[in-house]
Design a protein around this motif. Structure first.
Motif, PDB file in Angstrom:
ATOM      1  N   GLU A  17     -41.185  -7.984   5.691  1.00 13.24           N
ATOM      2  CA  GLU A  17     -41.887  -9.282   5.611  1.00 13.24           C
ATOM      3  C   GLU A  17     -42.665  -9.438   4.299  1.00 13.24           C
ATOM      4  O   GLU A  17     -43.059 -10.528   3.937  1.00 13.24           O
ATOM      5  N   ASP A  18     -42.915  -8.321   3.607  1.00 15.93           N
ATOM      6  CA  ASP A  18     -43.619  -8.419   2.319  1.00 15.93           C
ATOM      7  C   ASP A  18     -42.702  -8.913   1.206  1.00 15.93           C
ATOM      8  O   ASP A  18     -43.130  -9.085   0.063  1.00 15.93           O
ATOM      9  N   ILE A  19     -41.424  -9.047   1.543  1.00 18.22           N
ATOM     10  CA  ILE A  19     -40.449  -9.467   0.516  1.00 18.22           C
ATOM     11  C   ILE A  19     -40.066 -10.915   0.759  1.00 18.22           C
ATOM     12  O   ILE A  19     -39.592 -11.271   1.836  1.00 18.22           O
ATOM     13  N   GLY A  20     -40.290 -11.746  -0.249  1.00 16.99           N
ATOM     14  CA  GLY A  20     -40.003 -13.176  -0.097  1.00 16.99           C
ATOM     15  C   GLY A  20     -38.553 -13.480  -0.449  1.00 16.99           C
ATOM     16  O   GLY A  20     -38.025 -12.966  -1.438  1.00 16.99           O
ATOM     17  N   GLY A  21     -37.912 -14.333   0.355  1.00 12.18           N
ATOM     18  CA  GLY A  21     -36.524 -14.728   0.094  1.00 12.18           C
ATOM     19  C   GLY A  21     -35.578 -13.557   0.306  1.00 12.18           C
ATOM     20  O   GLY A  21     -35.857 -12.655   1.114  1.00 12.18           O
ATOM     21  N   PRO A  60     -34.286  -7.760 -14.157  1.00 14.57           N
ATOM     22  CA  PRO A  60     -35.508  -6.967 -13.954  1.00 14.57           C
ATOM     23  C   PRO A  60     -36.581  -7.717 -13.169  1.00 14.57           C
ATOM     24  O   PRO A  60     -36.662  -8.946 -13.233  1.00 14.57           O
ATOM     25  N   GLY A  61     -37.376  -6.940 -12.455  1.00 14.83           N
ATOM     26  CA  GLY A  61     -38.537  -7.503 -11.754  1.00 14.83           C
ATOM     27  C   GLY A  61     -38.192  -8.332 -10.535  1.00 14.83           C
ATOM     28  O   GLY A  61     -39.020  -9.090 -10.038  1.00 14.83           O
ATOM     29  N   CYS A  62     -36.968  -8.205 -10.040  1.00 17.25           N
ATOM     30  CA  CYS A  62     -36.544  -9.063  -8.924  1.00 17.25           C
ATOM     31  C   CYS A  62     -36.394  -8.302  -7.618  1.00 17.25           C
ATOM     32  O   CYS A  62     -35.610  -8.696  -6.763  1.00 17.25           O
ATOM     33  N   CYS A  63     -37.094  -7.177  -7.494  1.00 16.82           N
ATOM     34  CA  CYS A  63     -37.268  -6.583  -6.168  1.00 16.82           C
ATOM     35  C   CYS A  63     -36.335  -5.422  -5.792  1.00 16.82           C
ATOM     36  O   CYS A  63     -36.367  -4.949  -4.653  1.00 16.82           O
ATOM     37  N   LYS A  64     -35.542  -4.915  -6.716  1.00 17.82           N
ATOM     38  CA  LYS A  64     -34.596  -3.855  -6.331  1.00 17.82           C
ATOM     39  C   LYS A  64     -35.343  -2.649  -5.750  1.00 17.82           C
ATOM     40  O   LYS A  64     -35.033  -2.172  -4.666  1.00 17.82           O
ATOM     41  N   THR A  65     -36.317  -2.164  -6.518  1.00 16.76           N
ATOM     42  CA  THR A  65     -37.051  -0.974  -6.065  1.00 16.76           C
ATOM     43  C   THR A  65     -37.783  -1.244  -4.756  1.00 16.76           C
ATOM     44  O   THR A  65     -37.784  -0.414  -3.841  1.00 16.76           O
ATOM     45  N   THR A  66     -38.372  -2.418  -4.664  1.00 11.54           N
ATOM     46  CA  THR A  66     -39.146  -2.750  -3.462  1.00 11.54           C
ATOM     47  C   THR A  66     -38.239  -2.826  -2.232  1.00 11.54           C
ATOM     48  O   THR A  66     -38.622  -2.401  -1.140  1.00 11.54           O
ATOM     49  N   LEU A  67     -37.020  -3.331  -2.407  1.00 11.02           N
ATOM     50  CA  LEU A  67     -36.074  -3.393  -1.284  1.00 11.02           C
ATOM     51  C   LEU A  67     -35.743  -1.988  -0.777  1.00 11.02           C
ATOM     52  O   LEU A  67     -35.678  -1.745   0.432  1.00 11.02           O
ATOM     53  N   THR A 190     -30.100  -0.776 -11.094  1.00 10.37           N
ATOM     54  CA  THR A 190     -29.955  -0.995 -12.537  1.00 10.37           C
ATOM     55  C   THR A 190     -30.043  -2.470 -12.910  1.00 10.37           C
ATOM     56  O   THR A 190     -29.658  -3.345 -12.128  1.00 10.37           O
ATOM     57  N   ASN A 191     -30.584  -2.695 -14.108  1.00 10.11           N
ATOM     58  CA  ASN A 191     -30.548  -4.040 -14.698  1.00 10.11           C
ATOM     59  C   ASN A 191     -29.321  -4.185 -15.580  1.00 10.11           C
ATOM     60  O   ASN A 191     -29.032  -5.256 -16.079  1.00 10.11           O
ATOM     61  N   ARG A 192     -28.666  -3.054 -15.831  1.00 14.94           N
ATOM     62  CA  ARG A 192     -27.557  -3.057 -16.787  1.00 14.94           C
ATOM     63  C   ARG A 192     -26.298  -2.447 -16.187  1.00 14.94           C
ATOM     64  O   ARG A 192     -25.852  -1.378 -16.602  1.00 14.94           O
ATOM     65  N   ALA A 222     -41.692 -18.709  -1.201  1.00  8.88           N
ATOM     66  CA  ALA A 222     -41.950 -17.652  -0.203  1.00  8.88           C
ATOM     67  C   ALA A 222     -42.706 -16.485  -0.845  1.00  8.88           C
ATOM     68  O   ALA A 222     -43.636 -15.921  -0.258  1.00  8.88           O
ATOM     69  N   ILE A 223     -42.334 -16.136  -2.072  1.00  7.65           N
ATOM     70  CA  ILE A 223     -43.007 -15.019  -2.759  1.00  7.65           C
ATOM     71  C   ILE A 223     -44.469 -15.392  -3.036  1.00  7.65           C
ATOM     72  O   ILE A 223     -45.390 -14.609  -2.797  1.00  7.65           O
ATOM     73  N   LEU A 224     -44.673 -16.634  -3.515  1.00  3.17           N
ATOM     74  CA  LEU A 224     -46.049 -17.076  -3.797  1.00  3.17           C
ATOM     75  C   LEU A 224     -46.886 -17.097  -2.519  1.00  3.17           C
ATOM     76  O   LEU A 224     -48.059 -16.746  -2.514  1.00  3.17           O
ATOM     77  N   GLY A 250     -39.871 -12.113  -9.502  1.00 11.65           N
ATOM     78  CA  GLY A 250     -40.930 -11.811  -8.532  1.00 11.65           C
ATOM     79  C   GLY A 250     -42.107 -11.139  -9.222  1.00 11.65           C
ATOM     80  O   GLY A 250     -43.273 -11.415  -8.915  1.00 11.65           O
ATOM     81  N   ALA A 251     -41.798 -10.264 -10.182  1.00 12.47           N
ATOM     82  CA  ALA A 251     -42.871  -9.576 -10.908  1.00 12.47           C
ATOM     83  C   ALA A 251     -43.692 -10.577 -11.724  1.00 12.47           C
ATOM     84  O   ALA A 251     -44.916 -10.480 -11.809  1.00 12.47           O
ATOM     85  N   ASP A 252     -43.007 -11.568 -12.321  1.00 12.03           N
ATOM     86  CA  ASP A 252     -43.740 -12.603 -13.086  1.00 12.03           C
ATOM     87  C   ASP A 252     -44.663 -13.387 -12.162  1.00 12.03           C
ATOM     88  O   ASP A 252     -45.788 -13.735 -12.543  1.00 12.03           O
ATOM     89  N   LEU A 253     -44.173 -13.687 -10.959  1.00 11.70           N
ATOM     90  CA  LEU A 253     -45.005 -14.453 -10.017  1.00 11.70           C
ATOM     91  C   LEU A 253     -46.243 -13.651  -9.623  1.00 11.70           C
ATOM     92  O   LEU A 253     -47.335 -14.195  -9.473  1.00 11.70           O
ATOM     93  N   LYS A 254     -46.030 -12.350  -9.486  1.00 11.25           N
ATOM     94  CA  LYS A 254     -47.169 -11.488  -9.172  1.00 11.25           C
ATOM     95  C   LYS A 254     -48.201 -11.551 -10.306  1.00 11.25           C
ATOM     96  O   LYS A 254     -49.404 -11.651 -10.075  1.00 11.25           O
ATOM     97  N   ASN A 255     -47.704 -11.496 -11.529  1.00  8.79           N
ATOM     98  CA  ASN A 255     -48.594 -11.606 -12.705  1.00  8.79           C
ATOM     99  C   ASN A 255     -49.326 -12.933 -12.736  1.00  8.79           C
ATOM    100  O   ASN A 255     -50.498 -13.011 -13.106  1.00  8.79           O
TER     101      ASN A 255
END
Ligand code: ATP
Length: 301
Positions: A17-21, A60-67, A190-192, A222-224, A250-255
């Protein structure tokens, strides 16, 4: 000096539930990760080959690690996390040894998720014949070997267990079968993806590819919603903010949320604990925090 790596990570729990979208991605990860780890016998009985390896790729910053962390949290399995810097060593044979030891540890602690973040730094494309690329080649060979070994040992153990089962519908000693199996799922992020050596993507290796896309307008909202839920505010227009944040990860939104909070503190009555974040603070923050993604970057995926 022997590096000590692959220790059990003190996993900071993440709720789905902590992950939006990302609803489809979440479902896909749950199926390909939780099912083989938690219900291997059910898959075996349905003659479904369990995934041994998953590659999460995307900007990058779009939730891979968090998932991956959310999956590890919900499975309650051992989580080993490694990156290229931890494994890479210029000493001959050292990287391979570290990697093999990590797999040994994973087997001993299975069921286990073995996570390689920024996997391209570990096993990039074979190219120049430089010192680094030779180390990468050896790391790749070791990784492929170890991954091929996971399947073999799992299948042998499962087959042996099921033969003893005399064909009953329900395994007679289900927990024993599950405990005996060395269930390890390897996940790379990976981002690449273009930098990865093709050999790692072949069947039986990281053959389940899951694209983790950037958040669309609905997901940004949802992330916001998640990220502002613990910030004192006077009711924010998240629809407006989600419209104004195209190409934000997602990381930018957090910032952005952090910056809005800081702006509020700079202007507000922070001494009296009365600071309340408003839409205006967010709009000011938008002048400072810029999106890290772009059409150009997203074209790569
Ligand atoms: P990188 O490729 O740069 O390693 P990543 O794709 O692994 O990045 P994360 O590290 O998982 O991204 O996310 C970065 C930060 O952004 C984390 O703090 C995470 O909580 C937040 N974040 C990103 N996407 C989302 C989302 N969909 N919902 C909630 N938080 C998110």
């Amino acid at each position: 000096l022997r590096k000590n790596i692959g220790s059990v990570v003190d996993l900071q729990p993440v709720d789905w539930e902590d992950i939006g979208g990302l609803e489809e991605v979440k479902t896909e990860i749950r199926q390909s990760l939780e099912w083989p780890l938690l219900y291997p016998n059910a898959l075996k009985r349905m003659d479904v080959t369990a995934t041994k390896g998953i590659l999460l790729y995307g900007p990058p910053g779009c939730c891979k690690t968090t998932l991956v962390r959310a999956a590890a949290t919900s499975c309650h399995v051992t989580f080993l996390s490694l990156n290229g810097a931890q494994i890479y060593s210029p000493y001959v044979g050292e990287s391979e040894r570290l990697l093999s030891e990590t797999f040994q540890k994973a087997r001993a602690l299975s069921p286990c998720i073995l996570f390689f973040d920024e996997i391209e730094s570990l096993i990039g494309k074979r190219s120049s014949g430089s010192g680094q690329s030779r180390v990468q080649e050896r790391i790749l060979a070791t990784l492929l070997n170890e991954m091929d070994g996971i399947g073999a040992s799992l299948d042998q153990k499962m087959d042996a267990s099921i033969v003893h089962n005399h064909g009953d519908d329900e395994p007679t000693n289900k927990s024993q079968i599950i405990n005996e199996s060395s269930r390890i799922i390897v996940i790379g992020a990976t981002n690449r993806p273009d930098m990865l050596d093709g050999a790692i993507l072949r069947p039986g290796r990281l053959d389940k590819l899951i694209y983790v896309p950037p958040p669309n307008e609905l997901s940004r909202r949802a992330i916001l919603q998640i990220q502002t839920s613990c910030i004192p505010n006077n009711g924010l227009d998240l629809l407006e903010l989600s419209k104004k944040t195209e190409f934000f990860s997602g990381a930018d939104l957090k910032n952005l949320c952090k910056e809005a909070g800081l702006i509020c503190l700079r202007l507000g009555l922070w001494q009296e604990n009365k600071a309340i974040v408003t839409q205006e603070h967010f709009l000011k923050a938008l002048d400072i925090v810029k999106p890290s993604l772009s059409e150009q970057i997203l074209k790569q995926y």
